[in-house]
Design an enzyme around this catalytic site. Structure first.
Site, short mmCIF file in Angstrom:
data_model
loop_
_atom_site.label_atom_id
_atom_site.label_comp_id
_atom_site.label_asym_id
_atom_site.label_seq_id
_atom_site.Cartn_x
_atom_site.Cartn_y
_atom_site.Cartn_z
N ARG A 123 -14.10 -7.75 -0.15
CA ARG A 123 -13.28 -7.55 1.04
C ARG A 123 -12.89 -6.06 1.15
O ARG A 123 -12.54 -5.43 0.16
CB ARG A 123 -12.03 -8.41 0.96
CG ARG A 123 -11.07 -8.27 2.14
CD ARG A 123 -9.79 -7.61 1.74
NE ARG A 123 -8.82 -7.53 2.84
CZ ARG A 123 -7.68 -6.84 2.78
NH1 ARG A 123 -7.36 -6.18 1.69
NH2 ARG A 123 -6.87 -6.81 3.82
N THR B 13 0.14 0.66 6.57
CA THR B 13 0.26 -0.40 5.57
C THR B 13 0.41 -1.72 6.33
O THR B 13 0.70 -1.73 7.52
CB THR B 13 1.47 -0.19 4.64
OG1 THR B 13 1.49 -1.21 3.64
CG2 THR B 13 2.80 -0.22 5.40
N GLY B 14 0.19 -2.83 5.65
CA GLY B 14 0.31 -4.13 6.32
C GLY B 14 -0.91 -4.99 6.09
O GLY B 14 -1.57 -4.89 5.05
N VAL B 15 -1.25 -5.82 7.03
CA VAL B 15 -2.43 -6.68 6.94
C VAL B 15 -3.65 -5.87 7.39
O VAL B 15 -3.75 -5.50 8.57
CB VAL B 15 -2.26 -7.94 7.79
CG1 VAL B 15 -3.53 -8.79 7.73
CG2 VAL B 15 -1.07 -8.76 7.29
N GLY B 16 -4.55 -5.59 6.47
CA GLY B 16 -5.67 -4.72 6.75
C GLY B 16 -6.51 -5.16 7.92
O GLY B 16 -6.93 -4.34 8.76
N THR C 186 0.85 -1.18 0.00
CA THR C 186 0.00 0.00 0.00
C THR C 186 0.89 1.24 0.00
O THR C 186 2.03 1.19 0.44
CB THR C 186 -0.87 -0.03 1.27
OG1 THR C 186 -1.74 -1.16 1.20
CG2 THR C 186 -1.68 1.24 1.45
N SER D 82 -10.38 -3.29 2.80
CA SER D 82 -9.09 -3.11 3.47
C SER D 82 -9.19 -1.99 4.49
O SER D 82 -10.22 -1.33 4.63
CB SER D 82 -8.01 -2.79 2.44
OG SER D 82 -8.14 -1.44 2.01
#
Length: 280
Positions: free
Chosen positions: A182, A203-206, A154, A184
């Site tokens: 899905r 940023t990363g795993v939503g 992202t 985010s």
């Protein structure tokens, strides 16, 4: 005045020094262009402009070259927040536009400021955003081979302008191969938040970022008197309680910037007209 940007994580680059080098160079050029723009524009205008540059670069997972979802389609999300007015606008799972951040900017003047899916697409078309296919040959090949490359890259930008106003913008192409529909974190206050005290882009795993309410939590802690470093550190410690994975950039109203991630692999760059910092 200060600008900080991120290009997400570069998981594929840990074994690919050339990609790492390309991403670093891209961020260095873009943060300097963004700062030049900032000298004659507001924080809101600058974060939109800077994120649009990041969306143009297929090295990152936003705009051109975004990840392909499980049904073969690309869906984009982006958000913009004005820390002075506390207004946020965004698009979620919009398709076939070149710059989702520009659609988010257009929405800032409307009462209904966050649109999703077909409503976001219809709004974009009515306001002159023409059809654009963000797919690249590289992403198509990855999809066909079921490879997820740089799945958390992202992009985001936080800015403090000469009037001490803060703005933040974040844009993403998702994680790749996700279930259609899905959502985010990027177009939510968990991934993109600012007020008059601080601005943060994640940023990363939503799902982890949403579970930790990360951006809003960090900004609130700074507003309540914590230093930006302490607010980041405490929030990331809480993320560890459920093995969350994230990275963040931020600026406070004193001009202090900070970045932190779950692992040392988020690409970022910051510039204040004198000092240039970036991931090394």
């Amino acid at each position: 005045m200060k600008l900080i940007i991120h290009g997400g994580f570069f998981s594929e680059s840990l074994t690919d020094p050339e990609t790492k080098f390309q991403k670093q160079n891209a961020l260095i050029k873009i943060v300097q262009k963004g700062y030049d723009y900032l000298t004659t524009h507001t924080a809101v205008e600058t974060v939109v402009y800077t994120v649009s540059l990041l969306e143009d670069d297929p090295l990152f997972n936003a705009g051109l070259g975004s990840q392909i979802q499980s049904d073969g389609k690309i869906r984009l999300s982006a958000a913009l927040m004005n820390g002075n007015t506390l207004k946020m606008s965004g698009v979620i799972n919009i398709e076939n536009v070149e710059h989702p951040i520009l659609v988010a900017e257009k929405l800032m003047t409307y009462d209904d400021r966050i649109l999703a899916g077909s409503g976001a697409i219809e709004f974009a078309r009515k306001h002159g955003f023409e059809y654009f296919n963000p797919e690249t040959e590289q992403r198509k090949k990855e999809f066909e081979e079921k490879i997820i490359s740089s799945k958390t890259s992202t992009v985001g930008c936080v800015c403090l302008d000469g009037d001490n106003n803060i703005a933040v913008a974040t844009s993403t192409g998702g994680k790749g191969f996700e279930i259609p529909g899905r959502v985010s974190d990027s177009a939510t206050v968990a991934g993109n938040y600012a007020n008059q005290s601080c601005g943060v882009s994640m940023t990363g795993v939503g799902e982890d970022i949403v579970s930790g309410a990360m951006a809003a939590k960090i900004v609130t802690r700074v507003s309540d008197g914590m230093s930006i470093e302490a607010a980041f550190t405490k929030s990331f410690e809480e993320l560890k309680e459920f093995n969350g994975y994230a990275g963040a950039i931020g600026i406070d109203n004193k001009g202090n910037s900070f970045h932190l991630d779950s692992f040392p692999s988020m690409v970022f760059a910051s510039f204040d007209g004198i000092e240039l910092k970036y991931f090394d």
